[in-house]
Scaffold this motif. Structure first.
Motif, PDB file in Angstrom:
ATOM      1  N   ARG A 171    -107.269  71.720 -59.051  1.00  0.00           N
ATOM      2  CA  ARG A 171    -106.855  70.519 -58.221  1.00  0.00           C
ATOM      3  C   ARG A 171    -107.969  70.044 -57.286  1.00  0.00           C
ATOM      4  O   ARG A 171    -108.073  68.749 -57.300  1.00  0.00           O
ATOM      5  CB  ARG A 171    -105.596  71.213 -56.952  1.00  0.00           C
ATOM      6  N   ASN A 172    -109.064  70.875 -56.970  1.00  0.00           N
ATOM      7  CA  ASN A 172    -110.142  70.410 -56.297  1.00  0.00           C
ATOM      8  C   ASN A 172    -111.034  69.285 -57.033  1.00  0.00           C
ATOM      9  O   ASN A 172    -111.269  68.385 -56.533  1.00  0.00           O
ATOM     10  CB  ASN A 172    -110.894  71.458 -55.969  1.00  0.00           C
ATOM     11  N   ALA A 173    -110.902  69.677 -58.430  1.00  0.00           N
ATOM     12  CA  ALA A 173    -111.520  68.906 -59.392  1.00  0.00           C
ATOM     13  C   ALA A 173    -111.009  67.392 -59.656  1.00  0.00           C
ATOM     14  O   ALA A 173    -111.744  66.477 -59.620  1.00  0.00           O
ATOM     15  CB  ALA A 173    -111.640  69.310 -60.807  1.00  0.00           C
ATOM     16  N   ILE A 174    -109.652  67.278 -59.164  1.00  0.00           N
ATOM     17  CA  ILE A 174    -108.972  65.898 -59.172  1.00  0.00           C
ATOM     18  C   ILE A 174    -109.188  65.311 -58.028  1.00  0.00           C
ATOM     19  O   ILE A 174    -109.413  64.017 -57.745  1.00  0.00           O
ATOM     20  CB  ILE A 174    -107.384  66.037 -59.266  1.00  0.00           C
ATOM     21  N   THR A 175    -109.285  66.090 -56.784  1.00  0.00           N
ATOM     22  CA  THR A 175    -109.255  65.251 -55.622  1.00  0.00           C
ATOM     23  C   THR A 175    -110.749  65.382 -54.925  1.00  0.00           C
ATOM     24  O   THR A 175    -110.521  64.416 -53.976  1.00  0.00           O
ATOM     25  CB  THR A 175    -108.207  65.917 -54.530  1.00  0.00           C
ATOM     26  N   LEU A 176    -111.584  65.952 -55.282  1.00  0.00           N
ATOM     27  CA  LEU A 176    -112.968  66.064 -54.687  1.00  0.00           C
ATOM     28  C   LEU A 176    -114.076  65.361 -55.583  1.00  0.00           C
ATOM     29  O   LEU A 176    -113.882  65.638 -56.754  1.00  0.00           O
ATOM     30  CB  LEU A 176    -113.216  67.501 -54.214  1.00  0.00           C
ATOM     31  N   ARG A 222    -118.113  62.401 -66.416  1.00  0.00           N
ATOM     32  CA  ARG A 222    -116.908  61.997 -67.215  1.00  0.00           C
ATOM     33  C   ARG A 222    -115.575  61.793 -66.401  1.00  0.00           C
ATOM     34  O   ARG A 222    -114.951  62.959 -66.259  1.00  0.00           O
ATOM     35  CB  ARG A 222    -116.779  62.190 -68.675  1.00  0.00           C
ATOM     36  N   ASN A 223    -115.151  60.916 -65.966  1.00  0.00           N
ATOM     37  CA  ASN A 223    -114.132  60.935 -64.903  1.00  0.00           C
ATOM     38  C   ASN A 223    -112.778  60.264 -65.439  1.00  0.00           C
ATOM     39  O   ASN A 223    -111.708  60.407 -64.631  1.00  0.00           O
ATOM     40  CB  ASN A 223    -114.484  60.339 -63.734  1.00  0.00           C
ATOM     41  N   ASN A 224    -112.879  59.672 -66.482  1.00  0.00           N
ATOM     42  CA  ASN A 224    -111.609  58.738 -66.922  1.00  0.00           C
ATOM     43  C   ASN A 224    -110.145  59.671 -67.201  1.00  0.00           C
ATOM     44  O   ASN A 224    -109.457  59.229 -66.485  1.00  0.00           O
ATOM     45  CB  ASN A 224    -111.944  58.260 -68.345  1.00  0.00           C
ATOM     46  N   LEU A 245    -113.616  71.416 -67.527  1.00  0.00           N
ATOM     47  CA  LEU A 245    -112.716  71.237 -68.635  1.00  0.00           C
ATOM     48  C   LEU A 245    -111.781  70.276 -68.261  1.00  0.00           C
ATOM     49  O   LEU A 245    -111.364  69.357 -69.082  1.00  0.00           O
ATOM     50  CB  LEU A 245    -112.098  72.772 -68.593  1.00  0.00           C
ATOM     51  N   PRO A 246    -111.168  69.872 -66.878  1.00  0.00           N
ATOM     52  CA  PRO A 246    -110.383  68.985 -66.687  1.00  0.00           C
ATOM     53  C   PRO A 246    -110.816  67.586 -66.840  1.00  0.00           C
ATOM     54  O   PRO A 246    -110.297  66.693 -67.373  1.00  0.00           O
ATOM     55  CB  PRO A 246    -109.876  68.944 -65.177  1.00  0.00           C
ATOM     56  N   ARG A 247    -112.247  67.503 -67.030  1.00  0.00           N
ATOM     57  CA  ARG A 247    -112.596  65.965 -67.390  1.00  0.00           C
ATOM     58  C   ARG A 247    -112.674  65.812 -68.794  1.00  0.00           C
ATOM     59  O   ARG A 247    -112.764  64.671 -69.136  1.00  0.00           O
ATOM     60  CB  ARG A 247    -114.383  66.002 -66.774  1.00  0.00           C
ATOM     61  N   LEU A 248    -112.421  66.807 -69.681  1.00  0.00           N
ATOM     62  CA  LEU A 248    -112.379  66.568 -71.047  1.00  0.00           C
ATOM     63  C   LEU A 248    -110.970  66.702 -71.568  1.00  0.00           C
ATOM     64  O   LEU A 248    -110.766  65.868 -72.422  1.00  0.00           O
ATOM     65  CB  LEU A 248    -113.325  67.606 -71.690  1.00  0.00           C
ATOM     66  N   VAL A 249    -110.361  67.414 -71.048  1.00  0.00           N
ATOM     67  CA  VAL A 249    -108.730  67.465 -71.665  1.00  0.00           C
ATOM     68  C   VAL A 249    -107.796  67.232 -70.699  1.00  0.00           C
ATOM     69  O   VAL A 249    -106.562  67.247 -71.126  1.00  0.00           O
ATOM     70  CB  VAL A 249    -108.745  69.146 -71.966  1.00  0.00           C
ATOM     71  N   GLY A 250    -108.126  66.924 -69.566  1.00  0.00           N
ATOM     72  CA  GLY A 250    -107.095  66.169 -68.563  1.00  0.00           C
ATOM     73  C   GLY A 250    -106.679  67.601 -67.635  1.00  0.00           C
ATOM     74  O   GLY A 250    -106.795  68.823 -68.267  1.00  0.00           O
ATOM     75  N   GLU A 292    -106.497  59.606 -64.639  1.00  0.00           N
ATOM     76  CA  GLU A 292    -104.910  59.562 -65.232  1.00  0.00           C
ATOM     77  C   GLU A 292    -104.302  60.437 -64.604  1.00  0.00           C
ATOM     78  O   GLU A 292    -102.855  60.372 -64.684  1.00  0.00           O
ATOM     79  CB  GLU A 292    -105.050  59.655 -66.652  1.00  0.00           C
ATOM     80  N   THR A 293    -104.710  61.748 -63.768  1.00  0.00           N
ATOM     81  CA  THR A 293    -103.987  62.683 -63.257  1.00  0.00           C
ATOM     82  C   THR A 293    -102.554  62.235 -62.491  1.00  0.00           C
ATOM     83  O   THR A 293    -102.983  61.519 -61.429  1.00  0.00           O
ATOM     84  CB  THR A 293    -104.509  63.736 -62.503  1.00  0.00           C
ATOM     85  N   ASP A 294    -101.289  62.542 -62.733  1.00  0.00           N
ATOM     86  CA  ASP A 294    -100.229  62.524 -61.778  1.00  0.00           C
ATOM     87  C   ASP A 294    -100.357  63.574 -60.788  1.00  0.00           C
ATOM     88  O   ASP A 294     -99.917  64.855 -61.490  1.00  0.00           O
ATOM     89  CB  ASP A 294     -99.009  62.351 -62.707  1.00  0.00           C
ATOM     90  N   LEU A 295    -100.673  63.549 -59.691  1.00  0.00           N
ATOM     91  CA  LEU A 295    -100.912  64.634 -58.702  1.00  0.00           C
ATOM     92  C   LEU A 295     -99.742  65.086 -58.335  1.00  0.00           C
ATOM     93  O   LEU A 295     -99.292  66.541 -58.338  1.00  0.00           O
ATOM     94  CB  LEU A 295    -101.566  64.169 -57.516  1.00  0.00           C
TER      95      LEU A 295
END
Ligand code: 3HC
Ligand code: NAI
Length: 691
Positions: free
Chosen positions: A239-244, A202-204, A140-145, A208-211
């Protein structure tokens, strides 16, 4: 092909239809043929694209919750999604109704999502004490941020198709003929040609995430979690989705899911999910219902106003009746003010406010109730007044109109005897504020007709209430058990505890607030008036009331409140009063720990629940849990008092009750026979507590 998964082909587009009523849950008998169908279609040159759609009222509403806690049968949902992501041709989910949990995760395994305008999409696993375990936290975060995904996953609240489109979750929203549109869409994509990138790649958006902003948002959400593990695990997984890397984040999600699904909190929340649905199952529920479109409310005070709003919010017309123009004007003005506040908070549109206000009609003339299908009385808690009201209604209400009383404590059978049509009468015990609180105790009186009960149970659902049918007794299920929970409060203070210590034991347990904070919020004068009417006393509370300390509304009660603030501050004068009262009675005060506080408040709560079951005032232990979670803030992660009794160990509860019974001689501690049987058998049903 199995009947729960069917495959067709239209112009080279394969259509996979899941058909597993009522909500297309992904049970084993769906997963297996679904996997086989997709595996075959992946390599089938006759299929240039694949559409996954559902028969019936909804897209897949999630994993099959009844399978949790049992051995997993392969293929798992994760394997189906992984397979989908290896399909080189376009895959499209055609979404109508609700795509929830594993349903949305299945759709996230597709390249594209086409949704009906009325569809809703969400990951509500957190409400079952879980996190999405089929890759939802990483896809989900890969599609909606990440920020949007975090909000959706931690709240569990679904979003509309329109919002999903704006967020990037769906690719197209259609107004009609979903399946045909999805097939057309899939065909077009196939003709346009690939490569088709699976969501996992899809990682775009993630980049963009501001951690640090994400961590701040997660910390804010964690504060609201109040001892629940699932919201924190959801945040960790996103959070793992962003960092791993994807596969590592997916594996971590799995570990978190496995831990939650085997834990007590999720078991408790799953219990509540089914308990709420079970509560609606009453004998006679399939009988022909009476039609209810206009509701009369008698009394426009605290409860009458809220009840009127609850019905108007459900789209029903309301006639509000008061004793004078002045009281009516006041009642209607409060209702209007409440709607204005909702508009200013953004929870209601100006248009909806206008519509709702348009549903109200005010009157001071009983004959204006003649066209009402249901009339709910919410006048003073006084048997004589209530009897007078129902006496009048017998003459005015139309034949077949349902008559209801909102009494908190009075004998509904006695009220019914004051009308010429007791078969049409029952209790509808709303909770304050009635337009907000979900619980409704429906009190079945001795002569209530089965179809009246069935009609009101249906109606409760229509206006968004969680209804529980209860029998007649003083305080019904909720308030009767509340008295039991509170019966040791003053003894605890006299023997050594402070209001703050008692309340802290409650909040540490998971309650939103403790009994003394609750008393200050509700107003200590209410209990005082009740006690006086029943010839009862409470040594400390009565003195506070005599001093005019009614709680928050007077700035002082069990606590002090700074001007306008709701934050309770310990009051040395109250503590001095407690010490003085203890000294007067020759009680040597001692330190009282949280464990003792729980034993002397929550064990009697369970014990009273068992007595209520024994008497048949509640039909099922799970009904009692529904009452306590929805009406009194019992922590959802503990599943309600009767479920928690199992977690805490019923044998231990019986033993401690016996101990306190020996110590105090008070009846509240005398273990109920039903509780003893529960301790022996380990289930309320076997103890004889099921309908
Ligand atoms: N599994 C098993 N049974 C389910 C179910 C599910 N996911 N969802 C609903 N049901 C059952 C209900 O128990 C009920 O059964 P009953 O008729 O025997 O009482 C029946 O389906 C109809 O349900 P409702 O009465 O709730 O019907 P509504 O039309 O009011 O609501 C709904 C439909 C919005 C889909 C609602 O049922 C709902 O919210 N369901 C749960 C959705 C959910 O939590 N999904 C996530 C599951 S966990 C998951 O997917 C894990 C994954 O990440 C691995
Ligand atoms: P309230 O005092 O705020 O309102 C009662 C209203 O009834 C007043 O506006 C009064 O003018 C009106 N009234 C009195 N006699 C009337 C009559 N004969 N005809 C028309 N109107 C009449 O009281 P509240 O708190 O709204 O309570 C009403 C009922 O709801 C009581 O039975 C109470 O036990 C019950 N209840 C109260 C709850 C609460 O938290 N306040 C919760 C659940 C139930």
């Amino acid at each position: 092909m199995s009947s729960s998964v069917n495959v067709a082909n239209e112009n080279g587009v394969a259509i996979v239809i899941i058909d597993n009523p009522p909500v297309n849950a992904l049970s084993f008998h769906v997963r297996k043929p679904l996997y086989e169908a997709l595996a075959a279609l992946r390599d089938d040159p006759g299929a240039k694209a694949i559409v996954i759609a559902c028969a019936g009222r909804t897209f897949v509403a999630g994993a099959d919750i009844t399978e949790f806690g049992k051995p997993v049968e392969q293929p798992e949902l994760r394997a189906i999604i992984a397979l989908l992501e290896t399909v080189p041709k376009p895959t499209v989910a055609a979404i109508h109704g609700t795509a929830l949990g594993g349903g949305l995760e299945l759709a996230l395994g597709c390249h594209f999502r086409v949704a009906d305008r009325g569809a809703k999409l969400g990951l509500p696993e957190v409400k079952l004490g879980l996190l999405p375990g089929g890759g939802g936290t990483v896809r989900l975060p890969r599609l909606v941020g990440a920020a949007k995904a975090l909000g959706m996953i931690v709240s569990g609240t679904p979003i509309s198709a329109g919002e999903a489109k704006a967020a990037g979750l769906v690719d197209a929203v259609v107004d009609s003929d979903l399946l045909a549109e999805a097939i057309r869409f899939a065909g077009e994509m196939a003709d346009r040609g690939g490569p088709f990138v699976p969501v996992r790649d899809r990682n775009n958006r993630l980049a963009e995430t501001d951690l640090s902003a994400f961590d701040a948002q997660a910390a804010e959400l964690a504060k609201k979690a109040r001892g629940l593990d699932a919201p924190r695990a959801c945040a960790e997984a996103v959070r793992n989705a962003i960092t791993l890397p994807f596969d590592e984040a997916l594996a971590a999600e799995r570990q978190l899911f496995l831990k939650l699904v085997s834990g007590d909190q999720s078991r408790a929340q799953r219990h509540l999910f089914f308990a709420e649905r079970e509560a609606a199952k009453i004998p006679g529920k399939d009988l022909q219902k009476r039609t209810v479109s206009r509701v009369g409310i008698i009394g426009a005070g605290t409860m009458g106003g809220g009840i009127a709003m609850a019905f108007a919010n459900g789209g029903l017309q309301v006639t509000l009746l008061e004793t004078s123009d002045e009281a009516l004007r006041r009642g209607l003005a409060t209702i209007e003010k409440n709607y204005i506040v909702s508009v200013s908070r953004g929870s209601l549109t100006e248009e909806a406010k206008r519509q709702r206000l348009g549903l109200f009609k005010g009157s001071t003339d009983y004959t204006d109730l003649a066209d009402c299908d249901l009339i709910v009385e919410a006048v003073f808690e006084d048997m004589a007044v209530k009897k007078e009201v129902f006496g009048k209604l017998g003459a005015i209400a139309k034949p077949g109109a349902i008559l209801a009383t909102n009494t908190s404590y009075l004998d509904v059978d006695e009220i019914a005897a004051s009308t010429s049509r007791p078969q049409d009468l029952l209790g509808m015990h709303f909770f304050s504020p009635a337009n907000v609180m979900k619980l409704l105790e429906i009190v079945r009186a001795e002569k209530t007709a089965p179809e009246v009960l069935a009609t009101v149970t249906d109606l409760a659902r229509r206006i968004g209430k969680v209804a529980v049918v209860v029998g007649v007794c003083h305080g019904f299920v909720g308030n009767r058990m509340l008295s039991a929970r509170g019966s040791e409060n003053e003894f605890l203070l006299l023997e050594g505890a402070t209001p703050g210590e008692v309340d802290k034991a409650f909040t540490d347990f998971g309650w939103p607030m403790g009994p003394f904070q609750m008393g200050d919020l509700a107003g200590l004068d209410i209990g005082w008036r009740n006690r006086k009417a029943r010839g009862q006393t409470a040594v400390i509370a009565d003195t506070l009331c005599e001093q005019g300390h009614f709680g928050q509304k007077t700035g002082r009660g069990w606590y002090r409140y700074e001007a306008g603030a709701r934050e309770p501050v310990a009051d040395p004068e109250v503590e001095a009063l407690i010490r003085a009262k203890a000294a007067e009675r020759g009680i040597a005060r001692r330190e009282i720990g949280a464990e003792e506080i729980i034993e002397r408040t929550l064990y009697p709560l369970v014990n009273e629940g068992a007595k209520i079951l024994e008497e048949g005032v509640a039909g099922r232990a799970s009904d009692i849990d529904v009452v306590w979670v929805n009406g009194y803030g019992f922590p959802i992660g503990k599943g309600g008092p009767m479920f928690w009794a199992g977690l805490a160990g019923a044998g231990n509860i019986v033993e401690r009750l016996e101990h306190w019974h020996r110590q105090t001689g008070r009846a509240i501690f005398e273990p109920a026979a039903m509780l003893r049987r529960f301790a022996e058998t380990g289930s309320w049903e076997s103890a004889g507590g099921a309908r």
